[in-house]
Motif scaffolding. Structure first.
Motif, mmCIF file in Angstrom:
data_model
loop_
_atom_site.group_PDB
_atom_site.id
_atom_site.type_symbol
_atom_site.label_atom_id
_atom_site.label_comp_id
_atom_site.label_asym_id
_atom_site.label_seq_id
_atom_site.Cartn_x
_atom_site.Cartn_y
_atom_site.Cartn_z
ATOM 1 N N ARG A 189 0.817 -1.221 0.000
ATOM 2 C CA ARG A 189 0.000 0.000 0.000
ATOM 3 C C ARG A 189 0.847 1.265 0.000
ATOM 4 N N LEU A 190 2.148 1.126 0.158
ATOM 5 C CA LEU A 190 3.010 2.307 0.064
ATOM 6 C C LEU A 190 3.018 2.897 -1.340
ATOM 7 N N ARG A 191 2.487 2.154 -2.310
ATOM 8 C CA ARG A 191 2.394 2.703 -3.676
ATOM 9 C C ARG A 191 1.461 3.896 -3.722
ATOM 10 N N ASP A 192 0.553 4.006 -2.750
ATOM 11 C CA ASP A 192 -0.340 5.165 -2.695
ATOM 12 C C ASP A 192 0.342 6.400 -2.121
ATOM 13 N N LEU A 193 1.572 6.252 -1.617
ATOM 14 C CA LEU A 193 2.297 7.370 -1.038
ATOM 15 C C LEU A 193 3.470 7.824 -1.882
ATOM 16 N N SER A 194 3.924 6.975 -2.799
ATOM 17 C CA SER A 194 5.087 7.330 -3.615
ATOM 18 C C SER A 194 5.084 6.512 -4.890
ATOM 19 N N PRO A 195 5.376 7.137 -6.035
ATOM 20 C CA PRO A 195 5.491 6.373 -7.283
ATOM 21 C C PRO A 195 6.655 5.391 -7.265
ATOM 22 N N LEU A 196 7.612 5.570 -6.364
ATOM 23 C CA LEU A 196 8.732 4.641 -6.292
ATOM 24 C C LEU A 196 8.280 3.236 -5.930
ATOM 25 N N TYR A 197 7.143 3.121 -5.252
ATOM 26 C CA TYR A 197 6.626 1.821 -4.855
ATOM 27 C C TYR A 197 5.599 1.275 -5.847
ATOM 28 N N GLN A 198 5.373 1.982 -6.916
ATOM 29 C CA GLN A 198 4.418 1.502 -7.912
ATOM 30 C C GLN A 198 5.098 0.537 -8.867
ATOM 31 N N LYS A 199 4.360 -0.462 -9.292
ATOM 32 C CA LYS A 199 4.800 -1.439 -10.283
ATOM 33 C C LYS A 199 6.048 -2.206 -9.841
ATOM 34 N N ILE A 200 6.125 -2.523 -8.557
ATOM 35 C CA ILE A 200 7.254 -3.332 -8.094
ATOM 36 C C ILE A 200 6.797 -4.693 -7.568
ATOM 37 N N TRP A 201 5.489 -4.899 -7.429
ATOM 38 C CA TRP A 201 4.993 -6.182 -6.944
ATOM 39 C C TRP A 201 4.302 -6.919 -8.090
ATOM 40 N N THR A 202 3.314 -7.705 -7.811
ATOM 41 C CA THR A 202 2.711 -8.557 -8.828
ATOM 42 C C THR A 202 1.835 -7.751 -9.775
ATOM 43 N N GLY A 203 1.717 -8.260 -11.011
ATOM 44 C CA GLY A 203 0.802 -7.700 -11.989
ATOM 45 C C GLY A 203 -0.402 -8.601 -12.145
ATOM 46 N N ASP A 204 -0.816 -8.835 -13.367
ATOM 47 C CA ASP A 204 -1.921 -9.759 -13.612
ATOM 48 C C ASP A 204 -1.463 -11.193 -13.357
ATOM 49 N N ASN A 205 -2.432 -12.067 -13.172
ATOM 50 C CA ASN A 205 -2.119 -13.476 -12.942
ATOM 51 C C ASN A 205 -1.379 -14.062 -14.134
ATOM 52 N N THR A 206 -0.328 -14.816 -13.850
ATOM 53 C CA THR A 206 0.456 -15.452 -14.900
ATOM 54 C C THR A 206 -0.198 -16.767 -15.323
ATOM 55 N N VAL A 207 0.418 -17.417 -16.290
ATOM 56 C CA VAL A 207 -0.101 -18.720 -16.757
ATOM 57 C C VAL A 207 -0.079 -19.729 -15.623
ATOM 58 N N ALA A 208 1.004 -19.737 -14.842
ATOM 59 C CA ALA A 208 1.080 -20.665 -13.713
ATOM 60 C C ALA A 208 0.049 -20.326 -12.647
ATOM 61 N N ASP A 209 -0.214 -19.047 -12.431
ATOM 62 C CA ASP A 209 -1.231 -18.674 -11.440
ATOM 63 C C ASP A 209 -2.614 -19.147 -11.854
ATOM 64 N N LYS A 210 -2.926 -19.016 -13.132
ATOM 65 C CA LYS A 210 -4.249 -19.414 -13.600
ATOM 66 C C LYS A 210 -4.461 -20.923 -13.446
ATOM 67 N N ILE A 211 -3.376 -21.699 -13.578
ATOM 68 C CA ILE A 211 -3.494 -23.150 -13.387
ATOM 69 C C ILE A 211 -3.832 -23.470 -11.937
ATOM 70 N N THR A 212 -3.206 -22.763 -11.013
ATOM 71 C CA THR A 212 -3.420 -23.042 -9.590
ATOM 72 C C THR A 212 -4.658 -22.366 -9.032
ATOM 73 N N LEU A 213 -5.285 -21.475 -9.781
ATOM 74 C CA LEU A 213 -6.481 -20.773 -9.313
ATOM 75 C C LEU A 213 -7.749 -21.274 -9.976
ATOM 76 N N LYS A 214 -7.699 -22.444 -10.590
ATOM 77 C CA LYS A 214 -8.894 -22.999 -11.203
ATOM 78 C C LYS A 214 -9.908 -23.377 -10.126
ATOM 79 N N GLY A 215 -11.160 -23.019 -10.385
ATOM 80 C CA GLY A 215 -12.213 -23.323 -9.435
ATOM 81 C C GLY A 215 -12.492 -22.228 -8.435
ATOM 82 N N VAL A 216 -11.715 -21.132 -8.459
ATOM 83 C CA VAL A 216 -11.960 -20.013 -7.555
ATOM 84 C C VAL A 216 -12.457 -18.827 -8.376
#
Length: 820
Positions: free
Chosen positions: A255-282
């Motif tokens: 949530r520090l991304r709301d206080l500084s642009p330096l913290y923006q775009k440093i964590w996860t983005g959209d779900n990857t191909v591997a994430d979609k495999i493990t998130l089936k059924g949710v």
């Protein structure tokens, strides 16, 4: 044809060699190809070699490979974005990458004409470039925030392998919207981006130098895109594989991304191909705080992602050093950007690994002492400090994820000293005294923990006077090993270091450096991220991990301290580095970062002038606490020597020395941390301070009769604190507009609910949010630029000729390179 015949007649007669004929034929072919080439193909224009006076650093990646058409395209892309931006925030362009003709053109760097002329001059200007302020780094055109422009990177650089393992039904044990349990085969690994808790259930895995065995302990891991990604590798399995559980965590750091642009775009983005495999059924909108990546191309934000791997010589050296167990006393030194901090972090985790008795019979119950002598980029403290820490468990993440150890269960700061600068060269004598005191503290620590090894991180100040300090440390600290992080020398550094090691009978190990080629944050920006994280982090007593708050400091309750009167809470205020007239102390102090230093005796301030006389005055109290007369004896002694000068605002100005303040004696002082001076009320004689120092630490110092001194040093200005409210207001407006963008919204249960919004209420709320943005943008020392295109920046520079910035290109080994 006539001109051609004339040119042939003017050529000297004589036989022409076959080599010359072949060269001429190839030249004609190249001319013909260039004439037929389309205009939109980038042409490489080689730079003229500058006059060589001294060996100058390599400037790879500086050659311009863009045509005018490509530059126009980049400028057009930039002008289409009109996202507001608070000035002063800049970033570094990735360097060191080669380009192919098929790759997209790189974004244009905005370099002033003065800087362009300097780059073409010679060695004098190259040396000046290395001494520039790290804040003045060129921004990338095309990105409104000016930090990284991953969409402009060549395609072949994006598809970089990260994980050897692939997730499927056979190795996924169980998974849900928050948890993923998988089996990793031996000699395979898995790279994750984000932050998560890791639980090793079976087998042995390695992570950032630590070998993690099965236990009930959870390991908090931070893997942002600003640093190389840590890799989970199976080193020993049961039936050929290890089983680990990875769980999302909500520490608040995202949530520090709301206080500084330096913290923006440093964590996860959209779900990857591997994430979609493990998130089936949710639910489709389910998102964990971590993502599994096979290659860098899986990243939806197209960032430069690389796995964190070690050189084989690094691994062999760490294994040899760890075998010394409690006798280890190692100094890690080397040039800037050679990998010293990474090596120290890996070695710390390797020694702190909770190995069972069955491996070698040795259990590290005393922890590891870490002596951090790099005030520019400390590992477990904010900038401007050198400290001795005792660690009890591994840490997984970059420094801004653990900027302090206050009340932390993983370790504590034994003693710290405020240097007041990001480099020890500002005051080498005070730096040496601080190092000597920290070593004395380590010897005292050995009395309680005799099997506590020591790891020393020395800064990149290894030339000139810095080399003298390094060799002095090798001769005087009683080390067991010295590690130098560069196989390329230079000899004027390695030879004196080797002689000092031979005199002390200490082995010197030379390892290859591992600089990074791709960085999205400069050193100054990483320092800003670390100190901002420091001011927003807390260690709740009932939790084993840290928490971060996204509330701007301007909206938090400050600590009020009396600086004059009967209830005076501080002994005085010092300014390091230069002499400040008492009339200017108010302007110098307000809005600055200060070190909060406890003074154990008057000798810390007066030095040789200290007297043995004491007086029990009962007119002084500290910080409005119920402790009776803290620091009264010290205040009485200082009053007798007249070393406190009162300013027109009645501020207690501590000044001793000729030309500048004499620093506090490290033997009689200890730094508790940093504080931000929010305001000075001259009518009530009160200071408003924002500080993350736990109240228990202040209370303990006061109960011991210690006084408190605020030390104003030369560390970076808190620009991040000035713009926090503005970015928080923008984030609040953006969240509200997103929540009201549709006629339906999704409830907490995941079911769409009808939502009829009253237009008048909506307009009133939106007006209040926009008024907050407007008020937050109208503050001193900050200019909001609604359009960050190059044309508007140049126009603003012409309007304000009294202020100027020198934007430079960053290259490996420069001052602006992040020292990993």
């Amino acid at each position: 044809m006539v001109e051609k015949r004339k040119a042939e007649k003017q050529q000297p007669a004589g036989p022409v060699s076959a080599v010359a004929a072949l060269a001429a034929r190839r030249a004609r072919q190249q001319q013909a190809q260039s004439a037929q080439a389309p205009n939109d193909v980038p042409q490489v224009v080689p730079e003229a070699e500058p006059p060589s006076k001294k060996p100058r650093p390599s400037l790879e990646g500086f050659e311009s490979t863009e045509t005018n058409g490509n530059r126009r395209d980049a400028r057009n892309r930039a002008t289409k974005k009109h996202e507001p931006l608070a000035a002063v925030m800049m970033a570094k362009r990735p360097v060191g990458a080669t380009r192919s003709p098929k790759s997209e053109p790189e974004p244009e760097l905005d370099v002033t004409p003065e800087r362009a002329q300097n780059e073409e001059s010679g060695q004098e200007h190259a040396e000046d470039a290395q001494e520039m302020n790290e804040d003045d780094v060129a921004s990338v055109v095309g990105d409104p925030d000016g930090y990284e422009s991953p969409a402009e990177t060549p395609a072949e650089l994006q598809n970089f392998p990260l994980s050897k393992a692939r997730l499927n039904k056979s190795n996924i044990v169980y998974s849900d919207e928050n948890t993923l349990c998988i089996r990793i085969k031996e000699r395979t690994n898995l790279a994750l981006l984000g932050h998560y808790d890791l639980w090793v259930k079976r087998g042995v895995v390695s992570l950032m130098g630590a070998k993690l065995h099965p236990s009930s302990q959870l390991h908090r891991v931070y893997a942002p895109s600003t640093h190389s990604l840590p890799v989970i590798k199976c080193v020993a399995g049961v039936d050929g594989d290890a089983e680990v559980e990875i769980k999302s965590c909500n520490s608040g750091i995202a949530r520090l991304r709301d206080l500084s642009p330096l913290y923006q775009k440093i964590w996860t983005g959209d779900n990857t191909v591997a994430d979609k495999i493990t998130l089936k059924g949710v639910a489709k909108e389910s998102k964990r705080t971590f993502s599994v990546l096979y290659t860098s191309a899986d990243d939806s934000l197209n960032r430069h992602l690389r796995p964190l791997h070690l050189d084989k010589k690094w691994s062999a050296s760490m294994k040899a050093l760890s075998q010394r167990e409690g006798r280890l006393r190692v100094l890690i030194c080397g040039p800037k950007a050679s990998g010293k901090s990474t090596f120290c972090r890996y070695l710390l985790n390797h020694v702190l690994s909770p190995t069972p008795e069955t491996e070698n019979g040795y259990i590290n119950a005393d922890g590891v002492a870490f002596l951090d002598l790099d005030p520019g980029q400390p590992e477990f403290a904010p900038m401007g400090q050198v400290y001795l820490a005792r660690l009890r468990s591994p840490f997984f993440g970059p420094p801004f994820t653990h900027p302090s150890l206050d009340d932390s269960q993983g370790g504590e700061i034994v003693r710290a000293h405020h240097i007041g600068a990001t480099s020890p060269k500002e005051d080498p004598d005070h730096y040496a005294l601080a190092v000597m005191d920290l070593m004395d503290q380590y010897r005292l620590l050995l009395e309680k923990h005799p099997q506590c090894p020591l790891i020393i991180n020395y800064p990149g100040w290894i030339f000139g006077q810095g080399l003298e300090v390094a060799t002095w440390l090798v001769r005087s600290l009683g080390l067991s090993d010295v590690v130098y992080m560069s196989e390329k020398g230079p000899t004027e550094v390695v030879d004196p270091l080797g002689r000092a090691a031979n005199e002390a009978r200490v082995p010197l190990t030379i390892l290859p450096s591992q600089p990074t080629d791709f960085v999205s944050r400069s050193s100054a920006q990483l320092r800003a991220m670390q100190i901002q994280s420091y001011f927003h982090m807390s260690h709740p007593a009932d939790l084993t991990t840290s928490l971060w708050s996204d509330t701007p400091l301007s909206r938090t309750r400050p600590l009020t301290v009396n600086y004059a009167g009967a209830r005076q809470g501080i002994l005085g205020i010092m300014v390091m580095g230069s002499q400040i007239d008492p009339d200017l102390l108010h302007e110098t102090l307000e809005g600055s970062i200060v070190g909060v230093v406890t003074v154990e005796s008057s000798k810390a301030i007066m030095g040789e002038m200290a007297t043995s006389q004491t007086s029990n005055h009962e007119d002084h109290e500290d910080i409005d606490m119920d402790t009776a007369n803290p620091g009264a004896d010290i205040a009485a002694e200082l009053a007798m020597t007249n070393c406190i000068a009162r300013t027109p605002e009645n501020l207690p100005y501590l000044f001793l020395g000729s030309g500048s303040c004499t620093p506090l004696d490290p033997k009689a002082s200890n730094c508790l941390g940093l504080a931000l001076v929010r305001s000075i009320d001259t009518t009530s004689h009160k200071l408003e301070l924002s500080t993350p120092i736990p109240p228990s630490h202040l209370q303990s110092a006061l109960e011991k009769g210690h006084g408190i001194v605020l030390v104003r040093g030369q560390i970076d200005n808190p620009n991040w604190a000035i713009s926090e409210e503005y970015y928080a207001a923008r984030a609040a407006e953006r969240r509200y507009q997103q929540s009201t963008s549709g006629s339906k919204k999704t409830g907490d249960s995941g079911i769409e609910q009808s939502h009829e919004l009253d237009s008048s209420e909506h307009n009133r709320t939106l007006a209040l949010l926009r008024e907050r943005v407007r008020r937050a943008s109208n503050v001193p020392w900050m200019t909001v630029v609604e359009d960050n295109s190059r044309v508007h920046r140049e126009a603003a520079a012409r309007r304000d000729k009294s202020l100027w910035k020198l934007r430079k290109k960053a290259y490996p080994g420069s001052e602006s390179e992040a020292d990993y």
